[in-house]
Structures are given as structure tokens and as C-alpha cells.
Design an enzyme around this catalytic site. Structure first.
Site, PDB file in Angstrom:
ATOM      1  N   ARG A  80     -22.280   5.974   2.933  1.00 37.71           N
ATOM      2  CA  ARG A  80     -22.596   6.437   4.212  1.00 37.71           C
ATOM      3  C   ARG A  80     -23.279   8.016   4.163  1.00 37.71           C
ATOM      4  NH1 ARG A  80     -17.218   5.327   7.306  1.00 37.71           N
ATOM      5  NH2 ARG A  80     -16.510   6.437   5.444  1.00 37.71           N
ATOM      6  N   SER A  81     -22.726   8.411   3.485  1.00 39.30           N
ATOM      7  CA  SER A  81     -23.354  10.017   3.520  1.00 39.30           C
ATOM      8  C   SER A  81     -23.438  10.305   1.848  1.00 39.30           C
ATOM      9  CB  SER A  81     -22.236  11.258   3.813  1.00 39.30           C
ATOM     10  OG  SER A  81     -21.062  10.908   3.067  1.00 39.30           O
ATOM     11  N   ARG A  92     -12.188  -3.989  -1.666  1.00 34.75           N
ATOM     12  CA  ARG A  92     -11.374  -4.875  -0.766  1.00 34.75           C
ATOM     13  C   ARG A  92     -12.090  -6.010  -0.856  1.00 34.75           C
ATOM     14  NH1 ARG A  92      -7.721  -1.952  -1.437  1.00 34.75           N
ATOM     15  NH2 ARG A  92      -6.526  -0.837   0.324  1.00 34.75           N
ATOM     16  N   GLU A 142      -5.166 -12.321  -0.275  1.00 34.31           N
ATOM     17  CA  GLU A 142      -4.354 -12.191  -1.388  1.00 34.31           C
ATOM     18  C   GLU A 142      -2.910 -12.621  -1.065  1.00 34.31           C
ATOM     19  OE1 GLU A 142      -4.821  -8.177  -2.472  1.00 34.31           O
ATOM     20  OE2 GLU A 142      -7.050  -8.339  -2.781  1.00 34.31           O
ATOM     21  N   HIS A 146      -4.958  -7.575  -8.423  1.00 26.80           N
ATOM     22  CA  HIS A 146      -5.129  -6.098  -7.427  1.00 26.80           C
ATOM     23  C   HIS A 146      -4.255  -5.105  -7.898  1.00 26.80           C
ATOM     24  CE1 HIS A 146      -5.862  -4.339  -2.997  1.00 26.80           C
ATOM     25  NE2 HIS A 146      -5.766  -3.528  -4.067  1.00 26.80           N
ATOM     26  N   ILE A 147      -4.645  -4.710  -9.091  1.00 20.69           N
ATOM     27  CA  ILE A 147      -3.921  -3.667  -9.724  1.00 20.69           C
ATOM     28  C   ILE A 147      -4.549  -2.489 -10.095  1.00 20.69           C
ATOM     29  CG2 ILE A 147      -2.535  -5.213 -10.960  1.00 20.69           C
ATOM     30  CD1 ILE A 147      -4.536  -4.812 -13.527  1.00 20.69           C
ATOM     31  N   GLY A 148      -5.654  -1.728  -9.536  1.00 19.57           N
ATOM     32  CA  GLY A 148      -6.652  -0.910  -9.187  1.00 19.57           C
ATOM     33  C   GLY A 148      -5.660   0.350  -9.392  1.00 19.57           C
TER      34      GLY A 148
HETATM   35  C1  DGY Z   1      -5.555   1.244  -2.629  1.00 18.72           C
HETATM   36  O1  DGY Z   1      -4.747   2.297  -2.825  1.00 18.72           O
HETATM   37  O2  DGY Z   1      -6.177   1.138  -1.511  1.00 18.72           O
HETATM   38  C2  DGY Z   1      -5.955   0.372  -3.949  1.00 18.72           C
HETATM   39  O3  DGY Z   1      -6.339  -0.821  -3.391  1.00 18.72           O
HETATM   40  C3  DGY Z   1      -4.707   0.159  -4.763  1.00 18.72           C
HETATM   41  O4  DGY Z   1      -5.048  -0.464  -5.881  1.00 18.72           O
END
Ligand code: DGY
Length: 325
Positions: free
Chosen positions: A178-179, A238, A267, A286-288
Site C-alpha cells: 500500500r505504501s 492469509r 483452516e 500455519h506454522i509461520g
Molecule cells: C500471525 O501471527 O498472524 C501469523 O499468521 C502466525 O503464524
């Protein structure tokens, strides 16, 4: 009577010591099974503070049930699961966990990119399935990462941290946000580009965009059709930012080469999900931000935020700052 705090997953006691000292605290019994909706509603009714997960729907109904609710501390940097407007209207403080997970999530993003490019998971499965009969010149040959072009969509702190890693791999870095990010342009050499330029020119298109009304279904069939046939799509932002059916078809038709996905439209997904049947998909649950250190820091930050709000002070990481005025 002590204020009541409900935590929607089981956490190690020591990570919430901040709270157990002065509040009545209850945790949902399970670590990775979400509390049913009726439990959340009943607990919200009693709670002054809640620690919630990104998989809990904190909507108007739940917030209005929370007659005494003063703070919702969401254990994630993203807060698309929380109806912010409804919370703000009721004067409920919403907090998230930015910064503390930046490098960990960037590590995972780059690991997924490398895994998808070099077919790491497929190769590990191959050897465990006893399929390795001998060395072959193109056996499980993948794509180079070094020297390629990465296109980052969503250049927040995690995007910048991914760009720094890409720089170390001698990659050209395009980004769309966006910026503009002048420091990232100067320090990392990232080049601001239109969304179209990013998706058409990048060898690795990496989505780290938060879920908003503008980003929902951003990656459509038309977008995948514009990408290079050799490109690899990575999503650690997401799931609903992507039209999953369109992604499936693009992979199936060979419009793009592969995908590395840590997030999904709905999910959890389970065996039988069409994307899991494609050998070109590397999928993670979803293990970011899931390193033990970072998750512990995130829980401690949520606990501190709840404690601070319930003690009448200003928490560190508020999402709806308007409620504090
Ligand atoms: C968050 O914190 O939004 C991430 O999706 C977690 O992995």
C-alpha cells in the site's frame, strides 16, 4: 472478586505467570483443538480479559456477550478474526503480537520457498518410501533460488525481513505494498512495482499480505494466468487472499510450476483437500511464527497486555488505539 481471564488454548503455566498472580485465570483444556463456539460465548460473558487465537471468531455476537470484557489479546500479528469495529464501539482494547515474530516468520517463509523450489519435502518422502534406487542426473531436480527474482506482495516488517534473506541469495527484489518503503529500497535494494509487474516478472511470488476487504481474493485465475509458467507461489499471509480453486487449476494446468502454502482459505484442511493431492504443492499447517522461543514470547506479550489493560494502563501493542483516547 478477582477479574476473570479466559485463555482459549492450553498454555504452559509459566508463560502466563503475569496473570495467575493477580487474576482468576482459566484455560481451555486443549493445546491445538479450538474451544467450541458455545464455550467461547459462555466464557466471554464472564471474562474481563481474553487471550484468543487467530482461529477464534471474535465477532459482534461474542463481543456483545462480553459484558465485562475490557481486553482481547490476540496471539498473532494478524487480527482479521476480530471484528475491530465492534470491539472499538464497546471500548474493548484489542492487542496483537507484532515485531516479536518477524524474523521467525521470515525464516519459515524462506524455508518454504526453498522447500518448494528444491522439492525438499517430496525428496524426503521419496527416500522414506524406499524409492531411492540410484543417483540420477535429474532425480528430483528442482529450481534454483540463487540469482532469481522474488516478488513480495505485502511489504510489512515480515516482508522486509524476507527481502533481507533474498538479498543474501543474490536475488532481485520487487515488492508491492500500500505504501512505499524507502528504507527497504535504500538498504536492501527492493524495487517498488505495480502488483501486475510483481506477478508477471517474479520467479517467486510471495504473499505476505494481511487479510482485508482489499486483499480478499487478490490472487485470482487471471493473476495466476499472468505469472511465469516456471514461477512458484508462496503464501504465508492469509488463505482467503487467494482464490484456492483458481490456484489449484493454475497448478494443474501448469500455468505456474509449484506452490508453498502455510495458510488456507478454511483452516484446518485435511487429507483429501485437492491442493494436497498435487505433488507440486508443499503444504504446512500455519506454522509461520511457530518456534518455541517466539511462541513463548508471543504468549508473554499477550499476558502482559491483558495485565496492563486490567490494571488501567496502556498496553504495548494495541490495534484499535482509538479506544485509549
Ligand atoms: C500471525 O501471527 O498472524 C501469523 O499468521 C502466525 O503464524
Amino acid at each position: 472478586m478477582k477479574p476473570y481471564v479466559f485463555i482459549t488454548r492450553r498454555m504452559p503455566e509459566e508463560t502466563i505467570a503475569d496473570l495467575t498472580d493477580r487474576f482468576e485465570v482459566k484455560m481451555w483444556d486443549h493445546e491445538d483443538i479450538p474451544a467450541p463456539r458455545e464455550v467461547l460465548l459462555a466464557e466471554a460473558k464472564k471474562a474481563s480479559g481474553m487471550i484468543t487465537m487467530l482461529s477464534d471468531k471474535i465477532d459482534e455476537e461474542l463481543l456483545s456477550a462480553g459484558e465485562n470484557l475490557k481486553v482481547v489479546a490476540n496471539l498473532a500479528v494478524g487480527f482479521d478474526n476480530v471484528d475491530l469495529e465492534a470491539a472499538t464501539k464497546r471500548g474493548i482494547v484489542v492487542t496483537n503480537t507484532p515485531d516479536v515474530l518477524t524474523e521467525t516468520t521470515a525464516d519459515l517463509t524462506f524455508a518454504l520457498l526453498m522447500a518448494a523450489a528444491r522439492r525438499i519435502v517430496e525428496a524426503a518422502d521419496y527416500i522414506k518410501a524406499d524409492k531411492w534406487k540410484g543417483w540420477g542426473p535429474y532425480l528430483l531436480a528442482g529450481n534454483d533460488v540463487y540469482g532469481k527474482t522474488i516478488g513480495i506482495v505485502g511489504m510489512g516488517k515480515i516482508g522486509e525481513a524476507v527481502a533481507r534473506r533474498a538479498k543474501g541469495f543474490g536475488m532481485d527484489i520487487l515488492y508491492h505494498n500500500r505504501s512505499r518503503k524507502p528504507e527497504a529500497e535504500k538498504e536492501i535494494g527492493a524495487i517498488y512495482s505495480s502488483f501486475d509487474d510483481v506477478v508477471t516478472k517474479a520467479d517467486f511470488v510471495v504473499s505476505l499480505a494481511p487479510l482485508t476487504a482489499e486483499t480478499k481474493n487478490l490472487f485470482t485465475a487471471e493473476v495466476f494466468a499472468k505469472m511465469k509458467k516456471s514461477s512458484i507461489f508462496i503464501n504465508v499471509g492469509r488463505g482467503p487472499v487467494v482464490d484456492e480453486q483458481a490456484l489449484y487449476e493454475a497448478l494443474k494446468r501448469g500455468e505456474i510450476a509449484a506452490a508453498g502454502l502455510d495458510v488456507f482459505e478454511k483452516e484446518p484442511i485435511s487429507a483429501g483437500h485437492p491442493l494436497l493431492e498435487l505433488p507440486t504443492v508443499t503444504a504446512l499447517p500455519h506454522i509461520g511464527s511457530a518456534s518455541t522461543e517466539t511462541r513463548t514470547t508471543m504468549i508473554r506479550l499477550c499476558s502482559a497486555n491483558v495485565k496492563v489493560v486490567l490494571s488501567g494502563d496502556t498496553p504495548k501493542t494495541v490495534v484499535n488505539k482509538e479506544v485509549l483516547q
